[in-house]
Design a protein around this motif. Sequence first.
Motif, mmCIF file in Angstrom:
data_model
loop_
_atom_site.group_PDB
_atom_site.id
_atom_site.type_symbol
_atom_site.label_atom_id
_atom_site.label_comp_id
_atom_site.label_asym_id
_atom_site.label_seq_id
_atom_site.Cartn_x
_atom_site.Cartn_y
_atom_site.Cartn_z
ATOM 1 N N TRP A 21 0.860 -1.180 0.000
ATOM 2 C CA TRP A 21 0.000 0.000 0.000
ATOM 3 C C TRP A 21 0.894 1.227 0.000
ATOM 4 O O TRP A 21 1.863 1.292 0.757
ATOM 5 C CB TRP A 21 -0.932 -0.011 1.204
ATOM 6 C CG TRP A 21 -1.964 -1.099 1.096
ATOM 7 C CD1 TRP A 21 -1.783 -2.427 1.353
ATOM 8 C CD2 TRP A 21 -3.314 -0.958 0.672
ATOM 9 N NE1 TRP A 21 -2.940 -3.133 1.112
ATOM 10 C CE2 TRP A 21 -3.910 -2.250 0.699
ATOM 11 C CE3 TRP A 21 -4.097 0.127 0.283
ATOM 12 C CZ2 TRP A 21 -5.231 -2.470 0.348
ATOM 13 C CZ3 TRP A 21 -5.432 -0.085 -0.063
ATOM 14 C CH2 TRP A 21 -5.982 -1.368 -0.033
ATOM 15 N N VAL A 22 0.580 2.203 -0.841
ATOM 16 C CA VAL A 22 1.515 3.283 -1.130
ATOM 17 C C VAL A 22 0.862 4.641 -0.875
ATOM 18 O O VAL A 22 -0.323 4.847 -1.172
ATOM 19 C CB VAL A 22 2.004 3.202 -2.598
ATOM 20 C CG1 VAL A 22 2.951 4.348 -2.914
ATOM 21 C CG2 VAL A 22 2.688 1.869 -2.857
ATOM 22 N N GLN A 23 1.672 5.565 -0.332
ATOM 23 C CA GLN A 23 1.287 6.972 -0.210
ATOM 24 C C GLN A 23 2.446 7.844 -0.695
ATOM 25 O O GLN A 23 3.614 7.481 -0.532
ATOM 26 C CB GLN A 23 0.936 7.327 1.230
ATOM 27 C CG GLN A 23 -0.363 6.709 1.720
ATOM 28 C CD GLN A 23 -0.683 7.089 3.157
ATOM 29 O OE1 GLN A 23 0.042 6.721 4.078
ATOM 30 N NE2 GLN A 23 -1.778 7.813 3.359
ATOM 31 N N THR A 24 2.109 8.984 -1.269
ATOM 32 C CA THR A 24 3.106 9.932 -1.769
ATOM 33 C C THR A 24 3.153 11.153 -0.870
ATOM 34 O O THR A 24 2.110 11.726 -0.536
ATOM 35 C CB THR A 24 2.764 10.368 -3.211
ATOM 36 O OG1 THR A 24 2.793 9.228 -4.072
ATOM 37 C CG2 THR A 24 3.751 11.414 -3.713
ATOM 38 N N VAL A 25 4.364 11.540 -0.469
ATOM 39 C CA VAL A 25 4.573 12.738 0.352
ATOM 40 C C VAL A 25 5.556 13.642 -0.386
ATOM 41 O O VAL A 25 6.688 13.244 -0.662
ATOM 42 C CB VAL A 25 5.126 12.384 1.745
ATOM 43 C CG1 VAL A 25 5.380 13.656 2.548
ATOM 44 C CG2 VAL A 25 4.166 11.458 2.480
ATOM 45 N N ASP A 26 5.132 14.839 -0.717
ATOM 46 C CA ASP A 26 6.010 15.798 -1.386
ATOM 47 C C ASP A 26 6.066 17.084 -0.578
ATOM 48 O O ASP A 26 5.191 17.363 0.233
ATOM 49 C CB ASP A 26 5.529 16.092 -2.818
ATOM 50 C CG ASP A 26 4.128 16.679 -2.850
ATOM 51 O OD1 ASP A 26 3.229 16.110 -2.202
ATOM 52 O OD2 ASP A 26 3.910 17.698 -3.528
ATOM 53 N N VAL A 67 10.091 3.967 3.756
ATOM 54 C CA VAL A 67 10.113 5.294 3.143
ATOM 55 C C VAL A 67 11.271 5.323 2.154
ATOM 56 O O VAL A 67 12.424 5.107 2.526
ATOM 57 C CB VAL A 67 10.286 6.410 4.187
ATOM 58 C CG1 VAL A 67 10.308 7.774 3.502
ATOM 59 C CG2 VAL A 67 9.166 6.351 5.224
ATOM 60 N N LEU A 68 10.956 5.556 0.876
ATOM 61 C CA LEU A 68 11.965 5.609 -0.167
ATOM 62 C C LEU A 68 11.704 6.841 -1.022
ATOM 63 O O LEU A 68 10.551 7.207 -1.261
ATOM 64 C CB LEU A 68 11.926 4.361 -1.065
ATOM 65 C CG LEU A 68 11.931 2.995 -0.390
ATOM 66 C CD1 LEU A 68 10.509 2.499 -0.186
ATOM 67 C CD2 LEU A 68 12.692 1.971 -1.232
ATOM 68 N N GLY A 69 12.764 7.475 -1.504
ATOM 69 C CA GLY A 69 12.549 8.639 -2.350
ATOM 70 C C GLY A 69 13.809 9.390 -2.645
ATOM 71 O O GLY A 69 14.908 8.828 -2.665
ATOM 72 N N ALA A 70 13.660 10.709 -2.846
ATOM 73 C CA ALA A 70 14.786 11.555 -3.226
ATOM 74 C C ALA A 70 15.310 12.383 -2.070
ATOM 75 O O ALA A 70 16.395 12.955 -2.159
ATOM 76 C CB ALA A 70 14.355 12.493 -4.367
ATOM 77 N N GLN A 128 8.072 8.153 -1.210
ATOM 78 C CA GLN A 128 7.007 7.165 -1.231
ATOM 79 C C GLN A 128 7.021 6.407 0.090
ATOM 80 O O GLN A 128 8.072 5.953 0.539
ATOM 81 C CB GLN A 128 7.200 6.167 -2.382
ATOM 82 C CG GLN A 128 7.198 6.795 -3.756
ATOM 83 C CD GLN A 128 5.928 7.551 -4.050
ATOM 84 O OE1 GLN A 128 5.956 8.765 -4.241
ATOM 85 N NE2 GLN A 128 4.812 6.857 -4.090
ATOM 86 N N VAL A 129 5.841 6.282 0.695
ATOM 87 C CA VAL A 129 5.683 5.449 1.883
ATOM 88 C C VAL A 129 5.004 4.162 1.438
ATOM 89 O O VAL A 129 3.896 4.193 0.895
ATOM 90 C CB VAL A 129 4.828 6.152 2.950
ATOM 91 C CG1 VAL A 129 4.853 5.362 4.254
ATOM 92 C CG2 VAL A 129 5.328 7.575 3.189
ATOM 93 N N VAL A 130 5.682 3.043 1.643
ATOM 94 C CA VAL A 130 5.155 1.740 1.222
ATOM 95 C C VAL A 130 4.955 0.885 2.461
ATOM 96 O O VAL A 130 5.897 0.676 3.240
ATOM 97 C CB VAL A 130 6.107 1.037 0.244
ATOM 98 C CG1 VAL A 130 5.494 -0.284 -0.226
ATOM 99 C CG2 VAL A 130 6.430 1.931 -0.951
ATOM 100 N N TYR A 131 3.741 0.386 2.631
ATOM 101 C CA TYR A 131 3.425 -0.497 3.749
ATOM 102 C C TYR A 131 3.389 -1.925 3.217
ATOM 103 O O TYR A 131 2.448 -2.341 2.529
ATOM 104 C CB TYR A 131 2.068 -0.121 4.360
ATOM 105 C CG TYR A 131 1.957 1.351 4.712
ATOM 106 C CD1 TYR A 131 2.400 1.820 5.943
ATOM 107 C CD2 TYR A 131 1.413 2.269 3.806
ATOM 108 C CE1 TYR A 131 2.301 3.167 6.271
ATOM 109 C CE2 TYR A 131 1.314 3.615 4.131
ATOM 110 C CZ TYR A 131 1.757 4.055 5.359
ATOM 111 O OH TYR A 131 1.663 5.395 5.674
ATOM 112 N N SER A 132 4.431 -2.688 3.522
ATOM 113 C CA SER A 132 4.552 -4.062 3.026
ATOM 114 C C SER A 132 5.612 -4.783 3.843
ATOM 115 O O SER A 132 6.775 -4.386 3.835
ATOM 116 C CB SER A 132 4.933 -4.075 1.540
ATOM 117 O OG SER A 132 5.330 -5.373 1.127
ATOM 118 N N GLN A 133 5.217 -5.837 4.561
ATOM 119 C CA GLN A 133 6.181 -6.590 5.341
ATOM 120 C C GLN A 133 7.175 -7.307 4.431
ATOM 121 O O GLN A 133 8.368 -7.390 4.758
ATOM 122 C CB GLN A 133 5.458 -7.593 6.245
ATOM 123 C CG GLN A 133 4.642 -6.929 7.343
ATOM 124 C CD GLN A 133 4.037 -7.929 8.307
ATOM 125 O OE1 GLN A 133 4.282 -9.127 8.211
ATOM 126 N NE2 GLN A 133 3.238 -7.438 9.252
#
Length: 485
Positions: free
Chosen positions: A306-311, A415-418, A434-439
């Motif tokens: 499940w993904v969310q974008t934070v800018d 949390v992955l990104g630039a 990108q915030v990814v919720y995944s075990q």
Amino acid sequence: MLCVALYIIQAMLLCSVAVRDVKHPVRALAWLIIGIVLPFVGVGLYFVLYRRLPAQSRKQTGESPGKPDSTEVPPAISTPSGRNICRIVTHMTRAPAVPAECTVYSDGRAMYHALLRALRQARHSIDLEFYIFRADHIGMRVVDVLCEQARAGVRVRWIRDGVGSRSLPKAVVDRCEAAGIRCRVFYPVRFPWLSPRLNRRDHRKIVVVDGERAFVGGMNIGDEYTGQKDDVGRWRDTHLHIVGGGACRELSRVFERAWTLSSEERRRNNPSRHPRAVTDRLATEFSAEVAPPAHRPPPSSTHQGWVQTVDSGPDYPIPSVRNLFFAGLTQSESSVDIITPYFIPDTDLLTAMKVAVHKGVRVRLLVPEQPDHAAVGYVSRTFYPELLRAGIDVYLYQEGVLHAKVMIIDGETCVLGAANYDLRSFRTNYEVCQVVYSQALANYLERQFEADLQRSTPLNARWLANIPPWQRPVERVARLFAPLL
């Protein structure tokens, strides 16, 4: 009498800096020192580079007004910290977590292989936004595919940063425009050069294809990210490939906002640089560099999540990326692993790291032994003794260039990104994460983190004792100017 008048004017200017930047006292202190060392000139530079931009409304940033329709957390997010972070991000961005397929790349060759394949498969649209875009082997392969797709009727839009990509030849841009690509520059460096825009850069790396798949993370477009460039060596990075319309819509929103802030290209009225002539010349010049690679790209990892974008950016209502990192530390319950090439946190984040340890969370920080900017290295090292005394494990990466930006919380939230873990990413640059919720994805990243530790040196009291005496005062002085790096 003249000296007294000048002294009063200088004192009033310094006071205005202190009052104006009262919310950022550390940055104000740095500029006060510059203003004292360089009377009038230092204060003048401050007012030019840090002139306030008008805050963007939620309509301008693409956010929905008011509260989100729902802060309901997907049942698949199982850890308490993950559920709390999801609620916090939903409230900040007005966008809930959406399902997506996520592939992580830590090797530039594999990422570019997947990127070129996705670009060739585009049917409707391609949007690109990069801080650095080089006209080298990788860059020209990407340009070739973009030109082919534009001629085939695909809408191609391309944003490059005016400072990060300042060395890109105009001939390359002319060739792209001749093929039908719409090119824009984010805050180009133009006369009179010194302006507030000079200090505010688009540090994002985003590609959205057909609104259904996207690439985002730490890799720009350049040969150094493949690890095959002799003067750079091995390059350790992290990039994310997302497949899913909901997640891509959020990245498209970020791109659209940058598109409105960017400037159209300025064409040259030079007959010798006619677009057709440029196209033909470059096609010959780079013909030997567009062949497919002979090597097989290394494996990657694909998982559902499940993904969310934070800018965020200097004209955003809140520092969203910084708040995301703060939420990850304060909501954690068992472990936090952080990888960053630049480590210059603010006081609140530093406190959050130490408090997390006090409540029993294992916090580990992986940073490069030698950052690519020496001044950043001096400043970062001033934090290490404090971190070690608090019980935080600090590791120095030894094998090549560490450029990844990753945060793993409680074995589920990634949390992955630039964005780097520094003040520039929090306050000055335009960033995206990108915030990814995944075990499953978190487990993959944790295994990768453990492998990185095998190529790193843990810091300890002996390391601190071996710091050369001359280095300590240099580091302390450098830390004074940390907010400006």
